[in-house]
Design an enzyme around this catalytic site. Structure first.
Site, PDB file in Angstrom:
ATOM      1  CG  HIS A 143      -1.841   1.371   1.315  1.00 15.76           C
ATOM      2  ND1 HIS A 143      -3.130   1.173   0.417  1.00 15.76           N
ATOM      3  CD2 HIS A 143      -1.812   2.254   1.914  1.00 15.76           C
ATOM      4  CE1 HIS A 143      -3.687   2.333   0.829  1.00 15.76           C
ATOM      5  NE2 HIS A 143      -2.758   3.031   1.408  1.00 15.76           N
TER       6      HIS A 143
ATOM      7  CG  HIS B 152     -10.062   3.668   3.811  1.00 13.98           C
ATOM      8  ND1 HIS B 152     -10.648   3.594   4.951  1.00 13.98           N
ATOM      9  CD2 HIS B 152      -8.729   3.487   4.152  1.00 13.98           C
ATOM     10  CE1 HIS B 152      -9.591   3.709   6.073  1.00 13.98           C
ATOM     11  NE2 HIS B 152      -8.551   3.708   5.337  1.00 13.98           N
TER      12      HIS B 152
ATOM     13  CD  GLN C 171      -7.544   3.681   9.290  1.00 11.65           C
ATOM     14  OE1 GLN C 171      -8.464   2.748   9.027  1.00 11.65           O
ATOM     15  NE2 GLN C 171      -6.319   3.810   8.526  1.00 11.65           N
TER      16      GLN C 171
END
Length: 761
Positions: free
Chosen positions: A58, A109, A259
């Site tokens: 990533h 995401h 997150q």
């Protein structure tokens, strides 16, 4: 509380044979050996954490970097003359004239949004907004290209509502209009939805900021939210790994890697940053997204002219007992890292205090060439920063054209039964209009605030989103994201060129001139040679297409490992195009209905191109053959004519033809405008092909009677095919396709608007 053992650099040098969990952190044996070679010893726990996240797929682009270089190889100086920042920066920046610069980028995401849909999607929005903010711009709008498994699948009903709520909840709280995107359903995304997020922002040219730590003695200030345990391993555990299929089951949840966002903290952080920029208090700045402090410190130092020292004991925490490795790897949201001159620190802190933003000096720029991080009085990191940020492994993965590709392309749609009678055509149109991929996405977009701040000019269901950036002149920008992954699967090179062409055309359909490209390249595992073949062909298709159109790729994102087990998603290179319009009052709306008797013209050529079409998929469950041909020179001409028509007031509505062909464009044009129309098909062509072909390079336009001759003469003079295909009829309350069927607007609206509410309410 037990004090964790400090793994200092001295201890690491003295214990070279101590086993370390590098495999669990996503590093290969060769990569671990390379780290030891760089350091001349084994890494500390904190260093191992930094290298593992920064060398992840990533962050390091280790499997794609060789291929992405092709963007630079094909970009000409003319293409790049308006670029102020490009590939490698937080976001691309383009000079759009009149002293204005616009920055935009799209990122993924995906995996976090499958594990925890709400927070995964919400923090995707937050992260891309901070990328735009880090360039010195005010974020102005967002857009979200989304892809899910079958619309009626139970897991889609789990994932989609949470993703949509997360996007709306975060963006609405920030006060950013959501002006575009896509919602696509396909079985290949069942265990791996794609949640891509785009943000666009604007600034004055002189306000551009870059991520670099320069000036010995300048202070490093961490500001925003406290650092916690959420998001640890987000880029290595989630974004750089495939799913086995049961990540959400009891005992296997990867939730610590997702997150947790707080949009209200981000909102004040935005305003705080903009004031800091305005007061010239920032030398360099970096947001803390993927890889957290590991990324921010190493990238700032690597891009600077010296080294950096950081004291982790100064980092404000919201969890007890965090180790140095956890502090460095945490991806807690709403955090920024700034480089500030010592003379400006007090004023910097005062601005943060004004906005109630927590700010802490955690280090300074040094005159060396090392990134040195201490914790509990010990040095836990001592590394050359470029080896962390920019000198990770680069792989030349095997690239092999899949064995199935020839069979796939040989399986065309030519032999599929086609509707022939008016009754069959009528039934087919209604069936396609109500299918999940063509049905109205209002159930989704109504959960987003599309008009907050009052500068939205066009938003869904328009072809492109458009916002005003200068209230005095009316100057604005448009954005569109597109990718027909069925076409890319059939031919990755041509399919990606088609995605570029559609996004380019959509921007022009609103009246804006396309000027730049961003991308989010979503693919399966790079360890699969067939996936790498798809990726390589897609990159070349996009780069060659941009060179032909004369617009640059300003940056983007690569998302690999999008697959469940051995089953990869359809290759999905999402292409975003930015356009500029001098005066948004000249925009072209999507819906018809300005004046009775206006002429409907079909611009472009229609061919018998049904391979990979919505009709083949919905009616026959078929995917095979070759995608439509794309002529980018013709697309460029079409865009120029649309922009001229907008500028000179010759067009009252325009809608591009893509999925579903002319039939879908007609239905959307009459429903968005709430106005009837009469359509006359070409008697010399099969009505089915005319209605459902998905040939590229076509736009349906409405032209006032007073402008019809001027506009058609311009098209003829410039060599753009056109055909008079109908008239606007506000009084009829119906879409009449002569020789086929008449559809009442209420009937069409019910078919188009009822599908998603029935599935997800």
């Amino acid at each position: 509380m037990d004090v964790p053992v400090i793994d200092s650099t001295a201890h690491a040098a003295a214990t070279p044979d101590l086993p370390q969990p590098y495999l669990e952190l996503g590093l290969s044996a060769d990569e671990y050996a390379r780290i030891r070679e760089i350091l001349g010893r084994r890494p500390t726990e904190a260093e191992l954490a930094m290298y593992s996240v920064m060398w992840s797929e990533h962050c390091s682009y280790k499997s794609s970097k060789r291929h992405l270089a092709y963007f630079g190889e094909t970009a000409t100086p003319k293409m790049q003359e308006k670029m102020l920042a490009g590939i490698g920066e937080n976001a691309g920046v383009v000079d759009i004239g009149e002293g204005w610069a616009v920055t935009f980028k799209v990122e993924s995401h995906n995996h976090p949004s499958y594990v925890e849909p709400y927070q995964g999607a919400a923090t995707g929005v937050g992260g891309i907004v901070r990328d735009i903010l880090a360039m010195g711009a005010r974020p102005l709008a967002v857009a979200d290209p989304l892809r899910f498994g079958p619309a009626d699948a139970p897991d889609t009903r789990r994932v989609l509502p949470g993703v949509v709520a997360g996007i709306g909840g975060y963006g609405n709280c920030l006060g950013l209009p959501n002006i575009g995107g896509e919602v696509v359903f396909h079985p290949s995304y069942a265990g791996n939805p794609l949640v891509n997020a785009l943000c666009v922002g604007a600034m004055r040219v002189e306000d551009l900021h870059l991520a670099h730590a320069s000036g010995t003695g300048n202070k490093i200030i961490l500001f925003g939210a406290r650092t916690g345990l959420d998001g640890i391993g987000g880029v290595s555990v989630l974004a750089s790994d495939t799913f086995s299929g049961d990540e959400t089951s009891a005992g296997r949840k990867k939730l610590p890697s997702v997150q947790v966002g707080d949009p209200f903290t981000e909102k004040v952080l935005i305003e705080c940053c903009l004031e800091l920029f305005a007061k010239k208090l920032v030398v360099g700045i970096q947001d803390l997204g993927g890889a957290g402090l590991s990324c921010a410190t190493s990238e700032l130092a690597a891009a600077g002219d010296g080294g950096m020292s950081v004291d982790l004991d100064r980092v404000p925490l919201r969890a007890e007992g965090m180790t140095a490795a956890e502090i460095l790897a945490s991806e807690s949201q709403e955090r920024m890292c700034a480089v500030v001159r010592p003379s400006d620190v007090d004023e910097f802190m005062a601005v943060c205090a004004k906005w109630d933003v927590l700010a802490t000096e955690i280090g300074e720029v040094t005159d060396g060439d090392r990134l040195v991080i201490s914790w509990h009085g010990e040095t836990v990191v001592d590394v050359p920063p470029r080896t962390v940020a920019h000198q990770g492994p680069v792989y030349d993965r095997p690239v092999v054209r899949p064995d199935f590709q020839d069979r796939l392309q040989a399986s065309t749609s030519r032999d599929l039964p086609r509707p022939g009678t008016p009754e069959e055509l009528r039934e087919t149109l209604l069936r396609l209009v109500s299918s999940p991929n063509l049905a109205s996405k209002e159930w989704v977009t109504s959960q987003y605030d599309r008009y907050v701040r009052g500068n939205t000019v066009l938003a869904q269901p328009s072809d492109a989103g458009m916002i005003r950036i200068d209230e005095e002149t009316g100057r604005g920008v448009a954005v569109s994201t597109d990718c027909n992954s069925r076409f890319v699967y059939l031919d990755p090179y041509e399919g990606t060129r088609l995605a570029l062409a559609e996004a380019y055309r959509n921007v022009a359909t609103g009246g804006a001139t396309p000027v730049a490209v961003t991308n989010c390249l979503n693919f399966g595992a790079p360890t699969d040679p067939g996936v790498m073949w798809q990726f390589e062909r897609a990159v070349h298709g996009l780069a060659d297409g941009c060179a032909e159109l004369g617009i640059p790729v300003t940056g983007g994102n690569v998302s690999f490992f999008n697959q469940t087990g051995d089953t990869a998603i359809l290759p999905t290179p999402v292409v975003g195009v930015l356009g500029v319009i001098d005066d948004v009052r000249r925009r072209i709306p999507t819906g018809i209905g300005a004046e009775a008797g206006e002429t409907l013209l079909l611009l472009g050529e229609t061919r018998d191109e049904l391979d990979g079409s919505v009709w083949a998929e919905v009616v026959h469950g078929h995917l095979g053959g070759r995608p439509p041909k794309v002529d980018l020179a013709r697309e460029r001409l079409l865009a120029e004519i649309l922009v001229a028509g907008s500028r000179d007031g010759m067009l009252s509505a325009a809608h591009d033809l893509a999925d579903g062909g002319l039939a879908q464009a007609l239905v959307e044009a009459v429903l968005v405008g709430d106005c009837g129309a009469r359509v006359l098909l070409d008697p010399d062509m099969d009505p089915f092909v005319q209605l459902f072909s998905e040939s590229a390079g076509r736009v349906l336009v409405a032209v006032p009677r007073t402008e019809e001759l001027r506009f058609t003469e311009m098209c003829t003079a410039r060599g753009l095919p056109w055909r008079k295909t109908g008239v606007v009829d506000p009084e009829s309350g119906a879409l009449e396709i002569q020789g086929v069927a008449t559809f009442g607007l209420d009937e069409l609206r019910t078919a188009w608007e009822s599908t998603l509410p029935a599935l997800f309410d």
